[in-house]
Structures are given as structure tokens and as C-alpha cells.
Design an enzyme around this catalytic site. Structure first.
Site, short mmCIF file in Angstrom:
data_model
loop_
_atom_site.label_atom_id
_atom_site.label_comp_id
_atom_site.label_asym_id
_atom_site.label_seq_id
_atom_site.Cartn_x
_atom_site.Cartn_y
_atom_site.Cartn_z
CE LYS A 97 3.03 -6.75 5.73
NZ LYS A 97 2.62 -5.34 5.74
NE ARG A 156 4.92 -0.06 12.17
CZ ARG A 156 4.37 -0.48 11.05
NH1 ARG A 156 3.21 -1.12 11.09
NH2 ARG A 156 4.93 -0.28 9.88
NE ARG A 170 -2.25 -0.98 3.65
CZ ARG A 170 -2.88 -0.43 4.68
NH1 ARG A 170 -4.11 0.00 4.55
NH2 ARG A 170 -2.27 -0.31 5.84
P1 ATP Z 1 2.04 -2.02 7.65
O1 ATP Z 1 2.68 -3.36 7.52
O2 ATP Z 1 2.95 -0.98 8.14
O3 ATP Z 1 0.70 -2.05 8.27
P2 ATP Z 1 0.95 -1.93 5.05
O4 ATP Z 1 -0.13 -2.88 5.44
O5 ATP Z 1 0.56 -0.69 4.37
O6 ATP Z 1 1.80 -1.43 6.25
P3 ATP Z 1 1.86 -3.59 2.98
O7 ATP Z 1 1.43 -2.76 1.88
O8 ATP Z 1 1.06 -4.80 3.34
O9 ATP Z 1 2.06 -2.71 4.27
O10 ATP Z 1 3.36 -4.08 2.76
C1 ATP Z 1 4.45 -3.23 2.61
C2 ATP Z 1 5.36 -3.31 3.82
O11 ATP Z 1 5.58 -4.65 4.24
C3 ATP Z 1 6.76 -2.79 3.49
O12 ATP Z 1 6.85 -1.41 3.69
C4 ATP Z 1 7.66 -3.58 4.44
O13 ATP Z 1 7.68 -2.99 5.72
C5 ATP Z 1 6.95 -4.90 4.56
N1 ATP Z 1 7.44 -5.93 3.61
C6 ATP Z 1 7.88 -5.78 2.33
N2 ATP Z 1 8.16 -6.97 1.78
C7 ATP Z 1 7.90 -7.91 2.72
C8 ATP Z 1 7.98 -9.31 2.74
N3 ATP Z 1 8.35 -10.04 1.69
N4 ATP Z 1 7.63 -9.93 3.91
C9 ATP Z 1 7.22 -9.25 4.99
N5 ATP Z 1 7.10 -7.90 5.02
C10 ATP Z 1 7.43 -7.24 3.89
#
Ligand code: ATP
Length: 241
Positions: free
Chosen positions: A105, A239, A40
Site C-alpha cells: 500500500k 484481502r 477509514r
Molecule cells: P484496507 O487497507 O484494509 O483496505 P482501508 O482502506 O479501510 O483498509 P485506510 O483507511 O486507507 O484503510 O488506511 C488505514 C490502514 O492503512 C491502516 O489500518 C494500516 O493498515 C494502513 N496504514 C496506515 N498508515 C499507513 C501508511 N503510512 N502507509 C501504508 N499503509 C498505512
């Protein structure tokens, strides 16, 4: 229809481009690698070759964009259910759209609306799921991350992908008929942040409070000094304090 690609910019971008040729149809794509996997808010999803799942599905919903409230949570639930079927029982859900193992994650979800036609809404649903990353691959991930290989031995990637797709289809069909309300109890039982003090990170400010689960629309319930507020997912991140 299911297409498997060796390499692509992003499975979501691939389907967004094709979406107008497939109005009203279901279409899924898997890739071995994404050159520029997206999260995102223009963030990156680290997507190295060969061992992980990068899946996008094109889906037409019977209502307009307003009917999609709660969809990202339902996709996270479908991934969690697939993991449970494969034998990984303690995955947790982080509002609005992440799947966590041991506070790290494991999967990210990106929903993008590709069009609206005669009261229907076409959406690209993207999921990145880590099975195995090298230390080098993971260098640029700026938060704790998990990989399925540490929790699940001997299950091949095709089985994992097929199990995910089956659960996605079931959950999305239920969502399309009944909305998020019917998933609320399931979410609450697996909510990683329930009753925890959290910071909600908005583009220009941070709000703090105690997470109280979600309402029937999939909005976050946050107990703040102003009372119990319901917060729409939009572009927010949550967070632990
Ligand atoms: P947040 O995790 O902060 O809630 P978000 O849901 O907006 O943010 P996503 O769009 O789901 O985040 O994923 C992007 C974020 O996930 C990246 O900015 C990084 O921190 C993390 N990320 C990127 N690649 C991976 C991966 N392969 N495995 C786990 N985390 C990742």
C-alpha cells in the site's frame, strides 16, 4: 486556495472544521505532519514529519450524496495517473480506494461528507501518500506498505504534490460531469485483484469469491456461489485469499 501547514491533527479534520466558511469553494491543504492521521473506520494513517504527502481538498459536487458513488475509486485513479506522469507506470488500484505498488500500500484515501446545501454536496477528500518512511515510523503499519522513494529518484515533493493536485482536479471534474461510468475501463485495466480469489471483510463476517472488477457505479463485482453480486463500498476491506 492552497494552504500549507507545518503540523495538524489531520488535514481532513482541518478542512471539516473550515468547511462551513468555504461553501461551494475549492480549498486544498497540505501538511508536513499529521498528529492523528486517520483512515477509514477510525483506523490510523501513519503520518511522520517532513517527507510524505498529506493532502486534503474541499470540493462541492453538483448532486446529493447519491451522486458520489464511485468517487473514492476516481481519487485512486487520479493518484495513479499522477504517478504515471512522474514515471511510475505500474501502480495498481485496490477496490475501493487504495493505490498499490508491488502489492504494497502506497497511498490511502479518506472521503468525508462535510455538508449538503441546495442540492449540492460538500466533500473533504483526503490522501496520504508515502514518499519516505523510516523503519521506526512504519513499525505500527499492520500491512505491507510501499514508499515512492524506492521507485522515483530525484523528483521533489512539490512537483509530486502539484502533479497529484492537477490530476485530482481533472478527474474530479470529469466525475462530476460524467459519473464513474467513464472511468470503468481505466479502473479495470489496473485492478489489482481482477479475477483473484478474495475475502471481503465485513464488520462481523467474511465473504469469499472471485473479484470481477467493478460496475458503472464503482461497486465491486464478486462471483460467489450465489452468482455475480455487486457490493457497495461502505466500510468494507478486501484481502487476497
Ligand atoms: P484496507 O487497507 O484494509 O483496505 P482501508 O482502506 O479501510 O483498509 P485506510 O483507511 O486507507 O484503510 O488506511 C488505514 C490502514 O492503512 C491502516 O489500518 C494500516 O493498515 C494502513 N496504514 C496506515 N498508515 C499507513 C501508511 N503510512 N502507509 C501504508 N499503509 C498505512
Amino acid at each position: 486556495c492552497l494552504e500549507v501547514l507545518l503540523n495538524t491533527e489531520s488535514t481532513n479534520s482541518y478542512l471539516l472544521e473550515k468547511s462551513s466558511d468555504h461553501m461551494g469553494k475549492r480549498y486544498a491543504v497540505l501538511a508536513e505532519k499529521q498528529e492523528s492521521g486517520r483512515g477509514r473506520r477510525g483506523r490510523t494513517w501513519v503520518s511522520p514529519f517532513g517527507k510524505n504527502i498529506y493532502l486534503s481538498m474541499l470540493w462541492s459536487f453538483s448532486g446529493g450524496i447519491g451522486s458520489l458513488e464511485g468517487l473514492s475509486l476516481v481519487i485512486a485513479i487520479a493518484v495513479e495517473r499522477a504517478l504515471a506522469e512522474l514515471g511510475v507506470n505500474d501502480a495498481k488500484l485496490k477496490w475501493p480506494n487504495d493505490v498499490y505498488l508491488d502489492h504494497k500500500k502506497l497511498a490511502g484515501i479518506l472521503l468525508e461528507v462535510s455538508g449538503e446545501y441546495s442540492g449540492h454536496c460538500q466533500v473533504v477528500i483526503g490522501i496520504g501518500l508515502n514518499i519516505k518512511l523510516s523503519a521506526h515510523d512504519a513499525e505500527s503499519i499492520d500491512q505491507p506498505w510501499a514508499q515512492l522513494s524506492e521507485y522515483l529518484g530525484g523528483v521533489d515533493r512539490n512537483t509530486i504534490a502539484a502533479t497529484m493536485i492537477n490530476h485530482l482536479i481533472k478527474a474530479i471534474e470529469q466525475f462530476d460531469k460524467q459519473g464513474f461510468e467513464s472511468f470503468k475501463g481505466y479502473w479495470t485495466e489496473r485492478d489489482a485483484f481482477f479475477n483473484k480469489e478474495v475475502d471481503l471483510i465485513l464488520p462481523h463476517l467474511t465473504r469469499s469469491g472471485i473479484a470481477k472488477g467493478v460496475n458503472g457505479k464503482g461497486e465491486l463485482l464478486l462471483q460467489t456461489e450465489k452468482g455475480l453480486e455487486s457490493i457497495n463500498a461502505g466500510e468494507l476491506s478486501l484481502r487476497l485469499k
